[in-house]
Design an enzyme around this catalytic site. Structure first.
Site, PDB file in Angstrom:
ATOM      1  N   ASP A 237       0.837  -1.195   0.000  1.00 39.39           N
ATOM      2  CA  ASP A 237       0.000   0.000   0.000  1.00 39.39           C
ATOM      3  C   ASP A 237       0.873   1.246   0.000  1.00 39.39           C
ATOM      4  O   ASP A 237       2.044   1.217   0.424  1.00 39.39           O
ATOM      5  CB  ASP A 237      -0.967   0.018   1.187  1.00 39.39           C
ATOM      6  CG  ASP A 237      -0.265   0.075   2.540  1.00 39.39           C
ATOM      7  OD1 ASP A 237       0.755  -0.619   2.705  1.00 39.39           O
ATOM      8  OD2 ASP A 237      -0.742   0.806   3.437  1.00 39.39           O
TER       9      ASP A 237
ATOM     10  N   ASP B 276       9.162   3.770  -1.310  1.00 36.82           N
ATOM     11  CA  ASP B 276       8.417   3.379  -0.096  1.00 36.82           C
ATOM     12  C   ASP B 276       7.137   2.629  -0.475  1.00 36.82           C
ATOM     13  O   ASP B 276       6.087   3.232  -0.582  1.00 36.82           O
ATOM     14  CB  ASP B 276       8.085   4.605   0.742  1.00 36.82           C
ATOM     15  CG  ASP B 276       7.441   4.260   2.068  1.00 36.82           C
ATOM     16  OD1 ASP B 276       7.570   3.100   2.523  1.00 36.82           O
ATOM     17  OD2 ASP B 276       6.794   5.143   2.654  1.00 36.82           O
TER      18      ASP B 276
ATOM     19  N   GLU C 251      -0.108  -0.687   5.889  1.00 33.29           N
ATOM     20  CA  GLU C 251       0.980  -0.122   6.678  1.00 33.29           C
ATOM     21  C   GLU C 251       0.894   1.387   6.765  1.00 33.29           C
ATOM     22  O   GLU C 251       1.232   1.979   7.794  1.00 33.29           O
ATOM     23  CB  GLU C 251       2.332  -0.519   6.068  1.00 33.29           C
ATOM     24  CG  GLU C 251       3.537  -0.289   6.984  1.00 33.29           C
ATOM     25  CD  GLU C 251       4.142   1.110   6.885  1.00 33.29           C
ATOM     26  OE1 GLU C 251       4.968   1.454   7.748  1.00 33.29           O
ATOM     27  OE2 GLU C 251       3.805   1.853   5.955  1.00 33.29           O
ATOM     28  N   GLU C 252       0.417   2.021   5.700  1.00 32.16           N
ATOM     29  CA  GLU C 252       0.405   3.479   5.645  1.00 32.16           C
ATOM     30  C   GLU C 252      -0.776   4.100   6.381  1.00 32.16           C
ATOM     31  O   GLU C 252      -0.818   5.319   6.545  1.00 32.16           O
ATOM     32  CB  GLU C 252       0.392   3.949   4.186  1.00 32.16           C
ATOM     33  CG  GLU C 252       1.636   3.575   3.383  1.00 32.16           C
ATOM     34  CD  GLU C 252       2.869   4.366   3.802  1.00 32.16           C
ATOM     35  OE1 GLU C 252       2.814   5.105   4.805  1.00 32.16           O
ATOM     36  OE2 GLU C 252       3.908   4.229   3.126  1.00 32.16           O
TER      37      GLU C 252
ATOM     38  N   GLU D  43      11.981  -1.205   4.618  1.00 26.93           N
ATOM     39  CA  GLU D  43      11.695   0.228   4.590  1.00 26.93           C
ATOM     40  C   GLU D  43      12.911   1.008   4.075  1.00 26.93           C
ATOM     41  O   GLU D  43      14.062   0.571   4.239  1.00 26.93           O
ATOM     42  CB  GLU D  43      11.321   0.730   5.980  1.00 26.93           C
ATOM     43  CG  GLU D  43       9.976   0.265   6.486  1.00 26.93           C
ATOM     44  CD  GLU D  43       8.811   0.942   5.791  1.00 26.93           C
ATOM     45  OE1 GLU D  43       9.032   1.911   5.033  1.00 26.93           O
ATOM     46  OE2 GLU D  43       7.661   0.505   6.000  1.00 26.93           O
TER      47      GLU D  43
ATOM     48  N   HIS E 183       6.866   9.757  -0.084  1.00 30.53           N
ATOM     49  CA  HIS E 183       5.659  10.537   0.194  1.00 30.53           C
ATOM     50  C   HIS E 183       5.646  11.895  -0.514  1.00 30.53           C
ATOM     51  O   HIS E 183       4.708  12.675  -0.338  1.00 30.53           O
ATOM     52  CB  HIS E 183       5.444  10.741   1.699  1.00 30.53           C
ATOM     53  CG  HIS E 183       5.156   9.472   2.452  1.00 30.53           C
ATOM     54  ND1 HIS E 183       4.504   9.457   3.661  1.00 30.53           N
ATOM     55  CD2 HIS E 183       5.424   8.178   2.170  1.00 30.53           C
ATOM     56  CE1 HIS E 183       4.397   8.212   4.091  1.00 30.53           C
ATOM     57  NE2 HIS E 183       4.950   7.409   3.198  1.00 30.53           N
TER      58      HIS E 183
END
Length: 377
Positions: free
Chosen positions: A68, A98, A136-137, A165, A350
């Site tokens: 995700d 990521d 996870e996000e 990560e 991000h």
């Protein structure tokens, strides 16, 4: 499949913004099955997860990650966030670093290991698994936590887990995470008695009580740090009254804070401390605490040393062992087995135009290949 780029592109082209999967785990499962993995799909609520294992011997090395991603956001992208485009040797797209790129690099590493096997297609020894979540996000409720419970119930807990990560701040190979701080959020409501500001003796001002409590909570450092952790940090994130009148003492005042804490504390001990301090300054208050993770550290030596040595040898960079930053799903895995984190440079995660140089993606696959070779030799 020894090249991570095609799989990374295919994963990025799945717009798997939490909780949507958009086919990402189908793509990954198909790639793993082609390598001989036994894949178990695990859906909890609306979240897609998978556990895949190749072999059944020891040592059992697990790679953990997530398919995700966060939304593309409002910022202007120069490249399609879900296009998986390569321009001037750089792969662009949400999840490039990521952490769809990291997943693709690990799968390529396994393919490289199998290709070099004796006979080809065989592991040197032991077994390899992947724990991949689609949660996870966001809230991380129906993802890694649930899969770990399933793994425990089915005797699938690994001897060591590597979380992919993006840990490196500047260059590939410069940092391995061997722990994380805990995180506690608290909402405070202090109750008083409303009244006219000209007659304070007829009221009980909750703002004053909350301010005094906040001062007491922040008057001194929580600690001076420990061997592997920086000092714990308490930060108020909000002090609110919502009072638009200039001549009214409000009945209620609210505050919110976050504590990032090291291994000198637990969520329970900090909750008790907060309650005790508040009780010294407010007769009536409510305290709502949520703990998103406890602090943990995997002590150097053993698998961590094997990981460090393999990363250093393959990258030419001596990695620093670190526990800083935010939280990750490693906080859940640490309850079951030793865990460390290592992956790409995370500078663009991000952000708009999230990206990874293709050369770096391939280099990470080579590092993961070296790590597997060292741990399964």
């Amino acid at each position: 499949m020894t090249d991570p780029l095609p799989l990374a592109q295919a994963l990025i082209r799945c717009a798997s913004v939490t909780p949507a999967d958009a086919g990402a785990q189908d793509v990954l499962a198909a790639a793993l099955e082609r390598l001989g993995f036994s894949v178990t799909r695990l859906r909890y609520g609306v979240i897609e997860n998978l556990f895949a294992r190749l072999g059944d011997g020891a040592p059992h090395i697990c790679f953990a990650g997530h398919t995700d991603v966060v939304p593309a956001g409002a910022a202007a992208w120069r490249h399609d966030p879900f296009g998986g485009e390569v321009h001037d040797g750089v792969l662009y797209g949400r999840g490039a670093c990521d952490m769809k790129g990291g997943i693709a690099a690990f799968v390529a590493a396994v393919a490289q290991l199998l290709e070099a096997g004796k006979p080809p297609g065989a592991l040197p020894r032991g077994s390899i698994s992947l724990l991949i979540t689609g949660d996870e996000e966001a809230d991380a409720v129906d993802g890694t936590v649930r899969v770990l419970d399933w793994m425990a119930a089915h005797q699938q807990i690994p001897d060591f887990c590597l979380v992919g990560e993006p840990t490196c701040p500047v260059q590939l190979g410069d940092m391995i995470k061997i722990g994380r701080r805990g995180s506690l959020n608290a909402k405070i409501t202090v109750h008083g008695t409303q009244g006219h500001v000209a007659y304070p003796h007829r009221a009980d001002n909750p703002v004053h009580r909350l301010v005094r409590a906040a001062g007491a909570l922040t008057a001194a450092p929580l600690d001076a740090g420990t061997e592997w952790f920086e000092p714990s940090s308490l930060q108020f994130t909000s002090l609110d009254v919502g009072n638009t009148a200039t001549n009214v003492i409000p009945p209620v005042a609210r505050g919110a804070l976050n504590i990032r804490f090291n291994d000198r504390h637990t969520g329970a001990s900090l909750s008790a401390w907060l309650r005790a301090v508040l009780a010294q300054h407010a007769e009536r208050f409510d305290l709502d605490v949520s703990i998103s993770g406890e602090s943990f550290v995997t002590q150097p030596g053993g698998a961590v040393e094997a990981l460090r040595a393999a990363v250093a040898a393959a990258s030419g960079v001596e990695p620093r062992l670190d526990t800083g930053g935010g939280t990750s799903d490693a906080r859940f895995i640490a309850r079951f087995c030793p865990v460390a984190e290592f992956g790409l440079v995370g500078a663009s995660m991000h952000q708009a135009d999230e990206r990874v140089p293709v050369a770096e993606l391939r280099a990470l696959a080579g590092i993961y290949r070296a790590v597997l070779g060292a741990m399964l030799a």
